[in-house]
Design a protein around this motif. Structure first.
Motif, PDB file in Angstrom:
ATOM      1  N   LEU A 188     -10.440 190.345 -18.829  1.00 43.61           N
ATOM      2  CA  LEU A 188     -11.483 189.687 -18.044  1.00 43.61           C
ATOM      3  C   LEU A 188     -12.845 189.960 -18.678  1.00 43.61           C
ATOM      4  O   LEU A 188     -13.246 191.117 -18.805  1.00 43.61           O
ATOM      5  N   ILE A 189     -13.539 188.895 -19.086  1.00 45.44           N
ATOM      6  CA  ILE A 189     -14.835 189.058 -19.753  1.00 45.44           C
ATOM      7  C   ILE A 189     -15.937 188.736 -18.747  1.00 45.44           C
ATOM      8  O   ILE A 189     -16.078 187.602 -18.296  1.00 45.44           O
ATOM      9  N   VAL A 190     -16.697 189.759 -18.398  1.00 41.28           N
ATOM     10  CA  VAL A 190     -17.710 189.547 -17.347  1.00 41.28           C
ATOM     11  C   VAL A 190     -19.140 189.680 -17.871  1.00 41.28           C
ATOM     12  O   VAL A 190     -20.071 189.248 -17.211  1.00 41.28           O
ATOM     13  N   LYS A 191     -19.326 190.261 -19.057  1.00 39.03           N
ATOM     14  CA  LYS A 191     -20.688 190.393 -19.572  1.00 39.03           C
ATOM     15  C   LYS A 191     -21.110 189.061 -20.203  1.00 39.03           C
ATOM     16  O   LYS A 191     -20.410 188.502 -21.047  1.00 39.03           O
ATOM     17  N   LEU A 192     -22.283 188.582 -19.800  1.00 37.32           N
ATOM     18  CA  LEU A 192     -22.707 187.256 -20.247  1.00 37.32           C
ATOM     19  C   LEU A 192     -22.902 187.200 -21.750  1.00 37.32           C
ATOM     20  O   LEU A 192     -22.584 186.201 -22.393  1.00 37.32           O
ATOM     21  N   ASP A 193     -23.432 188.288 -22.332  1.00 38.60           N
ATOM     22  CA  ASP A 193     -23.619 188.232 -23.793  1.00 38.60           C
ATOM     23  C   ASP A 193     -22.282 188.332 -24.530  1.00 38.60           C
ATOM     24  O   ASP A 193     -22.169 187.893 -25.671  1.00 38.60           O
ATOM     25  N   ASP A 194     -21.266 188.887 -23.882  1.00 34.97           N
ATOM     26  CA  ASP A 194     -19.929 188.890 -24.486  1.00 34.97           C
ATOM     27  C   ASP A 194     -19.376 187.467 -24.536  1.00 34.97           C
ATOM     28  O   ASP A 194     -18.771 187.051 -25.531  1.00 34.97           O
ATOM     29  N   ILE A 195     -19.604 186.729 -23.446  1.00 37.80           N
ATOM     30  CA  ILE A 195     -19.162 185.326 -23.420  1.00 37.80           C
ATOM     31  C   ILE A 195     -19.924 184.534 -24.477  1.00 37.80           C
ATOM     32  O   ILE A 195     -19.352 183.729 -25.218  1.00 37.80           O
ATOM     33  N   ALA A 196     -21.221 184.811 -24.574  1.00 36.39           N
ATOM     34  CA  ALA A 196     -22.056 184.114 -25.567  1.00 36.39           C
ATOM     35  C   ALA A 196     -21.566 184.427 -26.978  1.00 36.39           C
ATOM     36  O   ALA A 196     -21.486 183.550 -27.844  1.00 36.39           O
ATOM     37  N   TRP A 197     -21.242 185.701 -27.227  1.00 35.77           N
ATOM     38  CA  TRP A 197     -20.743 186.100 -28.554  1.00 35.77           C
ATOM     39  C   TRP A 197     -19.440 185.377 -28.884  1.00 35.77           C
ATOM     40  O   TRP A 197     -19.284 184.798 -29.956  1.00 35.77           O
ATOM     41  N   LEU A 198     -18.535 185.377 -27.918  1.00 37.89           N
ATOM     42  CA  LEU A 198     -17.204 184.816 -28.164  1.00 37.89           C
ATOM     43  C   LEU A 198     -17.245 183.308 -28.370  1.00 37.89           C
ATOM     44  O   LEU A 198     -16.586 182.772 -29.264  1.00 37.89           O
ATOM     45  N   THR A 199     -18.034 182.605 -27.564  1.00 40.55           N
ATOM     46  CA  THR A 199     -18.017 181.134 -27.589  1.00 40.55           C
ATOM     47  C   THR A 199     -19.071 180.550 -28.513  1.00 40.55           C
ATOM     48  O   THR A 199     -19.054 179.362 -28.804  1.00 40.55           O
ATOM     49  N   ASN A 200     -20.025 181.399 -28.927  1.00 41.98           N
ATOM     50  CA  ASN A 200     -21.196 180.927 -29.679  1.00 41.98           C
ATOM     51  C   ASN A 200     -22.025 179.907 -28.889  1.00 41.98           C
ATOM     52  O   ASN A 200     -22.775 179.132 -29.477  1.00 41.98           O
ATOM     53  N   LEU A 201     -21.872 179.920 -27.575  1.00 43.16           N
ATOM     54  CA  LEU A 201     -22.652 179.003 -26.731  1.00 43.16           C
ATOM     55  C   LEU A 201     -23.836 179.746 -26.127  1.00 43.16           C
ATOM     56  O   LEU A 201     -23.736 180.905 -25.746  1.00 43.16           O
ATOM     57  N   ARG A 202     -24.952 179.042 -26.041  1.00 48.89           N
ATOM     58  CA  ARG A 202     -26.142 179.650 -25.462  1.00 48.89           C
ATOM     59  C   ARG A 202     -26.879 178.635 -24.606  1.00 48.89           C
ATOM     60  O   ARG A 202     -26.663 177.420 -24.721  1.00 48.89           O
ATOM     61  N   SER A 203     -27.779 179.191 -23.767  1.00 48.42           N
ATOM     62  CA  SER A 203     -28.705 178.341 -23.033  1.00 48.42           C
ATOM     63  C   SER A 203     -29.877 179.222 -22.623  1.00 48.42           C
ATOM     64  O   SER A 203     -29.731 180.440 -22.533  1.00 48.42           O
ATOM     65  N   TYR A 204     -31.028 178.613 -22.396  1.00 50.56           N
ATOM     66  CA  TYR A 204     -32.167 179.418 -21.946  1.00 50.56           C
ATOM     67  C   TYR A 204     -32.413 179.219 -20.462  1.00 50.56           C
ATOM     68  O   TYR A 204     -33.540 179.114 -20.008  1.00 50.56           O
ATOM     69  N   CYS A 205     -31.334 179.170 -19.701  1.00 51.56           N
ATOM     70  CA  CYS A 205     -31.499 178.872 -18.279  1.00 51.56           C
ATOM     71  C   CYS A 205     -31.844 180.108 -17.452  1.00 51.56           C
ATOM     72  O   CYS A 205     -32.369 179.994 -16.354  1.00 51.56           O
ATOM     73  N   LEU A 206     -31.560 181.278 -17.941  1.00 51.01           N
ATOM     74  CA  LEU A 206     -31.929 182.503 -17.223  1.00 51.01           C
ATOM     75  C   LEU A 206     -33.146 183.132 -17.900  1.00 51.01           C
ATOM     76  O   LEU A 206     -33.336 182.966 -19.101  1.00 51.01           O
TER      77      LEU A 206
END
Lengths: 572, 572
Positions: A188-206
């Motif tokens: 279970l991946i719950v850290k947002l930067d871990d998801i960003a690292w894995l998917t290479n997806l980003r957004s500046y919404c936060l």
């Protein structure tokens, strides 16, 4: 008394609860909690970054660290403000006060979304035998509804392979191996930067982030990726966050699946959700933490480019301020908007944290977060400028302290040069492989300790998808090993209350030592010029002078970006 | 094959045991195991200080660390010698090899007197499911009988209150409090220097020690003190060692007593004896460890006096060697006897360890323990002299490296001055309260690391009743906090195989910093002159030069002993 406190107290009464814990973090454990997720701010009125509240039927308690003592007292009307002493953490402080607040045979309510399993275990241990705990998600949900949930319209973008260096499938392979080796069906991946690292997806919404709010579950063959409403991408198949848990069992294919979670990062709510599904839960150290910390070649090159841009921005603002402070009667707030403009012009779409623009004695406030329009810059004062921004989803971080005016006073030069000596001790360090953060920390502090001086914050932190990434951590208690191709800050400082502060922050990496493979060399990655007016050359030894010559030469080379020379270790 | 191996193999066969562990330590866990207690030496023929053997029905295995690889191969005829790699401990090495040696469903015999509980647990964990353990005290006892047990005729003496600073009753009070607070009726004291600390009794009956072999049990009101046969004292009531266990129940007064032991120090045999009595055993950290590490004022004054004497001895030998090496054609062995004579003349009755007298390339052997009569000192070579002695039951420890001859070569000066820089970094360090051994260690090593150099031993150890006392420990993995009035060595070195070695070892303490109570200052306690011919002044910065001036001035003052000036912190 605001209406949400009334609402909470009614809830407590109806459910026969004694008190409720309202934490400052959000369900993503974001460092910068967005307004629309900050229940604690809404309930207490206190808008500092860290501080937990405990509201009982009769008392209102707010727990903060020293830097927020004054602000919390002003903003949290009606609350008793408890302030941490002697490096005690906020959690330890309220855990210690719990018995006093609760009495005996009472129940403490909490939000399972903001309590990680580690903390939950500590709470249970503290209360066992005298009191108990109860999840109160409903009341938090009710308050959340009253907060303005924005549309999060910022687009999602995918980091080019030429920047992130590794695509999703290559990263997935590494995690597949991890699952295999640990007999897990999923993690279970719950850290947002871990998801960003894995998917290479980003957004500046936060705010101050390039990560996208959501949650993910990885199996040997697939990824179940859920983003918060209104955030969709074609790059990878996603579901809405609300649909995540209902999809998990089907995704896992077997109700007997073994799912790994990291107790230090996963919330009680996540555990409860997994338990409800009946899968087997296994606590395991998050494998992405260390993978993410080691930057690949492409990432390093991109980061160096990003740091070069930020170096230019800070250099320009520094010059602008020095040249115009008198004529334009510049205030802290003016410097803030000047540097924000320049970051934008340099191609950045998001800051990596709220700029610290501190003039004179404000420089002594380590987290000075509110540049003051009425605080005009004075001839002969120091200015501390700590800023960073995102370039293509990667953060920068840099602090320069410079003289406003012509002539530095001896105490200013001494203070600056001492911090510079500590900086150089770190930036030019050669360390044994296996050296821990706390050992490099001691090497950096030694020149200050020698004068009976010190600074009350860490020496450094990792930088990458977030501006504060751990590991590595370089601080008095950090046992993380420093490894090749980690990127981190070295940021010693000196702060004298009612006088001012000096901090010099650079980013660096460690590389293998070509002369001796048992060693690593720290290598600076930022080269924004230091204010020569503040350097007392007589306090520097040959090694330190050699370092400064190298540092100036690298600044010249850096200007040639994007054709940066290959990284190589330096010998002084 | 010697007869004891035959005896052992017969025993194994008769008892259906596969193999037997023969450890190098004795029942007191002495650092310097006396000949009459060294079963391992008797059985294997190998006389190095550390090395464990495992003898099976078919194989002979000896496990040593790198420094003994050659010696063990020569001495332990018929044995397969296993050598530790990569900092693995000897215990870890043979634990790893156990399965290979034992096969499955077999029994490993061991001596419960030489296996502490911590190690026993590791052994059990390693063997569980495949093999098992069995105590084989009988066979060890049988071999012991064949070793010459000396009379131990050295007298017992009591340390004057003016030297030890605290009498038995005051120390007992501290332990009474410890027992009270931890709900213990008694604590088992097994470390010989702990017994020496508590009773203020000493003897020089064991090699390189001032402690008396025995065992003790302390209760809130009394002490059951047992010494090995022929060692009696009037100062405190004692029994013979053989009478200890039969006396314990009567002494405890209740068969339901709770007895504290420290699992890291207590042997399996002691636990078995307590279990046989039926008392309740509680594992607890030995309270004497930290009490003993902090020296009181009287002890500090005595230690300084002792160090002053040892400084003179080493200085005199250094001068004697420099002046006479050519004319008298001195060998390493001559230096050894010269310094031993001088220690005796200075009033010492016992060395604190075997002197290291290493000429030229022998200096690169860190534990060079056998001064060579044929190794004549050569003009232009380095001499490494590491020695210590007991004065009234307290140890000294000092290393000087000096030039034999007139003109130092540039590499000798560079090597010496680098080690000197590391020494000064430690001896002049100002550290935050709470600083750990590994942080000071990094500060000492940093000047060497900067050149890609390092040394493969710790930076320092506590000194007191034993020459090696822990805490404090100053080394890459030492997490012990440095505390006021601990006394310890700072001993960086550099060693180049087939070239030579430099080590500079001084003793020091830490004192409260009068300028800033958050800090401690390291303060040197030994001032034996350094060889000026080996110092390259151009490599030293102002701070280092100031330190050397201070160091020379203190040497002049030290000569005025016994009227030493009060200890005070120094600022450079």
């Amino acid at each position: 008394m605001n209406s949400s406190i009334e609402k909470i107290r009614n809830y407590l009464k109806n459910h026969r609860l004694k008190a409720i814990l309202v934490r400052s973090t959000d369900k993503y454990f974001n460092e910068y909690v967005p307004r629309f997720l900050s229940i604690r701010q809404h309930v207490t009125g206190f808008d500092g970054s860290v501080g937990d509240a405990i509201i009982s039927d009769t008392g209102l308690n707010l727990f903060v660290d020293g830097r927020y003592a004054l602000q919390a007292s002003k903003q949290a009307v009606g609350f008793t403000v408890h302030v941490c002493q002697n490096n005690e953490s906020i959690e330890s402080l309220w855990l210690r006060k719990l018995k006093e607040i609760l009495g005996v045979n009472n129940i403490l309510a909490y939000d399972p979304e903001t309590v990680d399993l580690n903390l939950f275990n500590r709470m249970e241990l503290e209360l066992k035998s005298t009191n108990s705990l109860k999840s109160a998600r409903e009341i938090f949900q009710e308050i959340e509804k009253t907060l303005p949930d924005p549309e999060l319209k910022e687009p999602i973008f995918k980091i080019e392979l030429d920047i992130c260096g590794e695509d999703y499938s290559k990263k997935h392979k590494k995690l597949e191996k991890f699952l295999q080796e640990n007999n897990l069906d999923a993690f279970l991946i719950v850290k947002l930067d871990d998801i960003a690292w894995l998917t290479n997806l980003r957004s500046y919404c936060l705010p101050f982030q390039s990560s996208i709010p959501g949650i993910a579950l990885i199996t040997k063959s697939d990824l179940l990726l859920a983003f918060r409403k209104n955030l969709k991408t074609d790059a990878l198949k996603t579901v809405g966050e609300q649909e995540f848990w209902p999809h998990v069992l089907e995704f896992l294919k077997s109700p007997k699946a073994v799912v790994g979670i990291d107790e230090n990062q996963t919330s009680k709510a996540h555990e409860m959700a997994l338990q409800a599904l009946g899968v087997e839960i296994k606590n395991i150290s998050n494998p992405i933490t260390n993978l993410k910390a080691i930057k690949n070649e492409k990432e390093l090159l991109h980061l160096r480019g990003a740091f070069a841009k930020a170096d230019q921005v800070v250099y320009q603002t520094q010059n602008f301020v020095k040249e115009n402070f008198e004529e334009k009667s510049l205030s802290e707030a003016d410097v803030d908007s000047d540097i924000q403009d320049r970051f934008k012009k340099s191609g950045s779409k998001q800051l990596s944290f709220r700029p610290i623009c501190a003039s004179g004695k404000n420089g002594a406030i380590i987290h000075y977060g509110s540049p003051d329009r009425s605080q005009k810059l004075k001839e002969g004062s120091l200015f501390l400028l700590d800023t960073g921004a995102y370039y293509e989803g990667y953060a920068t971080d840099l602090t320069r302290t410079f003289l406003v005016g012509q002539e530095a006073k001896p105490w200013q030069k001494e203070m600056f040069t001492l911090v510079l000596k500590a900086s150089i001790a770190g930036l030019s360090a050669r360390i044994r492989r296996g050296t821990l953060g706390l050992q490099l920390d001691a090497i950096v502090r030694a020149p200050l300790w020698q004068k009976g001086l010190d600074f009350a914050h860490g020496t450094g932190h990792g930088v990458g998808i977030n501006v504060h990434e751990f590991p590595p951590r370089i601080g008095p208690t950090s046992t993380s090993v420093l490894l090749e191709n980690q990127v981190f800050s070295i940021e010693p400082g000196l702060y004298f209350k009612d006088v001012g502060g000096v901090r010099i922050e650079n980013l660096a990496t460690v590389v293998s030592d070509p002369e001796n493979n048992d060693f690593l060399r720290v290598l600076p990655l930022t080269f924004c010029p230091l204010d020569e007016k503040l350097i007392d050359q007589s306090m520097l030894d040959t090694h330190e002078q050699n370092f400064l010559n190298y540092f100036k030469a690298e600044w010249q080379k850096e200007a040639s970006w994007p054709s940066l020379p290959p990284l190589k270790s330096i010998k002084f």
